[in-house]
Design a protein around this motif. Structure first.
Motif, PDB file in Angstrom:
ATOM      1  N   TYR A  62     -23.567 -30.059 -19.324  1.00 36.68           N
ATOM      2  CA  TYR A  62     -24.374 -30.712 -18.279  1.00 36.68           C
ATOM      3  C   TYR A  62     -23.504 -30.948 -17.053  1.00 36.68           C
ATOM      4  O   TYR A  62     -22.282 -31.069 -17.146  1.00 36.68           O
ATOM      5  CB  TYR A  62     -24.981 -32.012 -18.797  1.00 36.68           C
ATOM      6  N   THR A  96     -28.089 -26.311 -19.809  1.00 35.85           N
ATOM      7  CA  THR A  96     -27.981 -27.760 -19.658  1.00 35.85           C
ATOM      8  C   THR A  96     -28.682 -28.467 -20.813  1.00 35.85           C
ATOM      9  O   THR A  96     -29.798 -28.104 -21.204  1.00 35.85           O
ATOM     10  CB  THR A  96     -28.543 -28.266 -18.320  1.00 35.85           C
ATOM     11  N   ASP A 124     -29.139 -31.598 -20.402  1.00 38.52           N
ATOM     12  CA  ASP A 124     -29.642 -32.752 -19.644  1.00 38.52           C
ATOM     13  C   ASP A 124     -30.577 -32.272 -18.529  1.00 38.52           C
ATOM     14  O   ASP A 124     -30.325 -32.501 -17.344  1.00 38.52           O
ATOM     15  CB  ASP A 124     -28.434 -33.518 -19.062  1.00 38.52           C
ATOM     16  N   GLN A 134     -33.246 -33.219 -17.431  1.00 35.75           N
ATOM     17  CA  GLN A 134     -33.810 -34.284 -16.607  1.00 35.75           C
ATOM     18  C   GLN A 134     -33.048 -34.419 -15.283  1.00 35.75           C
ATOM     19  O   GLN A 134     -33.631 -34.401 -14.209  1.00 35.75           O
ATOM     20  CB  GLN A 134     -33.714 -35.601 -17.387  1.00 35.75           C
ATOM     21  N   ARG A 135     -31.745 -34.526 -15.371  1.00 38.30           N
ATOM     22  CA  ARG A 135     -30.937 -34.687 -14.155  1.00 38.30           C
ATOM     23  C   ARG A 135     -30.528 -33.344 -13.563  1.00 38.30           C
ATOM     24  O   ARG A 135     -30.370 -33.216 -12.357  1.00 38.30           O
ATOM     25  CB  ARG A 135     -29.678 -35.524 -14.457  1.00 38.30           C
ATOM     26  N   ASP A 136     -30.312 -32.366 -14.431  1.00 34.62           N
ATOM     27  CA  ASP A 136     -29.891 -31.051 -13.945  1.00 34.62           C
ATOM     28  C   ASP A 136     -31.101 -30.218 -13.548  1.00 34.62           C
ATOM     29  O   ASP A 136     -31.563 -29.345 -14.291  1.00 34.62           O
ATOM     30  CB  ASP A 136     -29.079 -30.305 -15.013  1.00 34.62           C
ATOM     31  N   TYR A 172     -26.626 -31.950 -29.683  1.00 38.98           N
ATOM     32  CA  TYR A 172     -26.557 -32.625 -28.392  1.00 38.98           C
ATOM     33  C   TYR A 172     -27.415 -33.877 -28.468  1.00 38.98           C
ATOM     34  O   TYR A 172     -28.324 -33.970 -29.300  1.00 38.98           O
ATOM     35  CB  TYR A 172     -27.053 -31.718 -27.255  1.00 38.98           C
ATOM     36  N   VAL A 197     -28.934 -37.103 -25.638  1.00 42.83           N
ATOM     37  CA  VAL A 197     -28.953 -37.718 -24.311  1.00 42.83           C
ATOM     38  C   VAL A 197     -29.502 -39.132 -24.462  1.00 42.83           C
ATOM     39  O   VAL A 197     -30.544 -39.335 -25.077  1.00 42.83           O
ATOM     40  CB  VAL A 197     -29.850 -36.911 -23.340  1.00 42.83           C
ATOM     41  N   PRO A 220     -30.547 -41.754 -21.903  1.00 44.32           N
ATOM     42  CA  PRO A 220     -30.709 -42.071 -20.481  1.00 44.32           C
ATOM     43  C   PRO A 220     -30.536 -43.561 -20.204  1.00 44.32           C
ATOM     44  O   PRO A 220     -30.724 -44.397 -21.098  1.00 44.32           O
ATOM     45  CB  PRO A 220     -32.153 -41.639 -20.194  1.00 44.32           C
ATOM     46  N   TYR A 230     -25.409 -43.823 -18.618  1.00 45.94           N
ATOM     47  CA  TYR A 230     -26.207 -42.666 -19.058  1.00 45.94           C
ATOM     48  C   TYR A 230     -25.251 -41.773 -19.856  1.00 45.94           C
ATOM     49  O   TYR A 230     -24.266 -41.270 -19.323  1.00 45.94           O
ATOM     50  CB  TYR A 230     -26.704 -41.946 -17.816  1.00 45.94           C
ATOM     51  N   VAL A 290     -24.288 -38.589 -22.537  1.00 42.10           N
ATOM     52  CA  VAL A 290     -24.678 -37.275 -23.049  1.00 42.10           C
ATOM     53  C   VAL A 290     -23.562 -36.806 -23.980  1.00 42.10           C
ATOM     54  O   VAL A 290     -22.385 -36.914 -23.635  1.00 42.10           O
ATOM     55  CB  VAL A 290     -24.836 -36.264 -21.898  1.00 42.10           C
ATOM     56  N   HIS A 318     -22.475 -33.458 -26.679  1.00 39.48           N
ATOM     57  CA  HIS A 318     -22.857 -32.078 -27.013  1.00 39.48           C
ATOM     58  C   HIS A 318     -21.708 -31.361 -27.683  1.00 39.48           C
ATOM     59  O   HIS A 318     -20.542 -31.706 -27.464  1.00 39.48           O
ATOM     60  CB  HIS A 318     -23.267 -31.321 -25.740  1.00 39.48           C
TER      61      HIS A 318
END
Lengths: 133, 204
Positions: free
Chosen positions: B72, B106, B108, B110-112, B150, B152, B154, B161, B163, B165
């Motif tokens: 990520y 990724t 993640d 959501q953010r990526d 992985y 996540v 949030p 936050y 993460v 993996h």
């Protein structure tokens, strides 16, 4: 005593070199010597190149963690770099390399790997950027 | 060496009748590259390519050697190190590097976003790097095929936050068969010549 160290810094006018030499306390301090505001000793173009692309020696591009706008990335804990005064950048890099500041081991390795000329160049470049986005 | 040459010569007659699918010869993997055994399935995926916004599948990478990595963009250490070392390996491969695709998936999404991911990967300066972004189901399906983990967690506070993996890279040959797992890319001393050599063998 300042001559060999100043000789390492490219593209400095003779006047600036003389000024720099006068500022140097010892050769070992040369890379970290704070230039007077507005006349950075490092090569800002080289600094930009390192910040965007890293170095051939494997130093990561600074933007990877500090953000493509260099405004910092709180998710990584990487502070804003844009607009830092050269003296601030140089002092922080020295402190991080020496293990006196920070907790990110990658950042520490980077600070350690950067040469004096790299640091001066980066400091010069960061100072050309706006202090606030 | 001698024993191997004798073996090869004796085997030539038989080899000539083998189907061409087994196109790369056996070699000894470097110590940081591990045989995947049964843990990694053939490459199969459906995801969005961050650079183009296109939906891609494994068929889009057929014919290339694929190095697949789960990570990520807000990763503080192992992801950028892995990408940097991978970039250096591609540099060592020289012109052969264009036979490789590095797929950064990724974990993640959501953010990526596509834009975040593509800008991030562009920093490494390698045209072989491709960002992949999936729906939760697409991501889960691909990770399961690699036995990659992985998670996540949030948070509104970016510093909290989290993460996690698997940090390995999975290497597939030109027809999508798993060939080895790179375990050393983010280690203190990645074996760049060794990993380069292993990839070069797959490229042929």
């Amino acid at each position: 005593m300042g001559t060999p160290a100043a000789g390492k810094i490219p593209l400095v006018s003779r006047l600036r070199r003389a000024l720099l030499a006068a500022l140097l306390l010892s050769p070992t301090l040369a890379p970290a010597a704070a230039p007077p505001d507005g006349s950075p000793a490092g090569n800002a173009e080289l600094g930009k190149n390192i910040v965007v692309h890293g170095t051939a020696g494997g130093v990561l591009p600074c933007m990877v963690c500090h953000g493509t706008d260099l405004a910092g990335n709180p998710a990584i804990g990487a502070p804003r770099l844009a607009g830092l005064k050269p003296a601030t950048t140089l002092a922080a890099l020295s402190a991080i390399a020496a293990g006196r500041q920070g907790k990110n081991y990658v950042m520490r390795n980077i600070a350690h790997a950067l040469t004096g000329a790299d640091r001066a160049a980066i400091a010069a470049y960061l100072a050309t950027l706006g202090a606030r986005g | 060496m001698i024993a191997r040459r004798a073996f090869t010569r004796a085997g030539i007659g038989a080899v000539a009748f083998l189907p061409l699918a087994a196109c790369h010869k056996d070699w000894t993997l470097c110590a940081q590259d591990l045989k995947p055994g049964a843990t990694v399935a053939d490459l199969r995926l459906t995801m969005t390519e961050a650079e183009t916004g296109r939906i891609v599948t494994a068929a889009d990478f057929r014919g290339k050697v694929v190095l697949l990595y789960f990570g990520y963009a807000n990763c503080p250490d192992v992801c950028p190190i892995t990408l940097q070392e991978t970039a250096r390996i591609l540099g060592r491969l020289g012109r052969k590097a264009d036979q490789v695709r590095v797929l950064f998936v990724t974990v993640d999404p959501q953010r990526d976003t596509d834009a975040v991911l593509s800008h991030y990967l562009a920093l490494f300066g390698r045209p072989e790097f491709t960002g992949l972004r999936g729906t939760p189901a697409q991501l889960q399906a691909l990770a399961a095929r690699c036995h990659a983990a992985y998670a996540v967690h949030p948070s509104a506070d970016p510093a909290r936050y989290t993460v996690t993996h698997t940090a390995a890279a999975y290497v597939f040959d030109r027809v999508g068969k798993p060939q080895f797992i790179c375990a050393g890319l983010s280690s203190k001393t990645p074996d760049l010549p060794g990993i380069t050599n292993d990839l070069a063998h797959l490229i042929g």
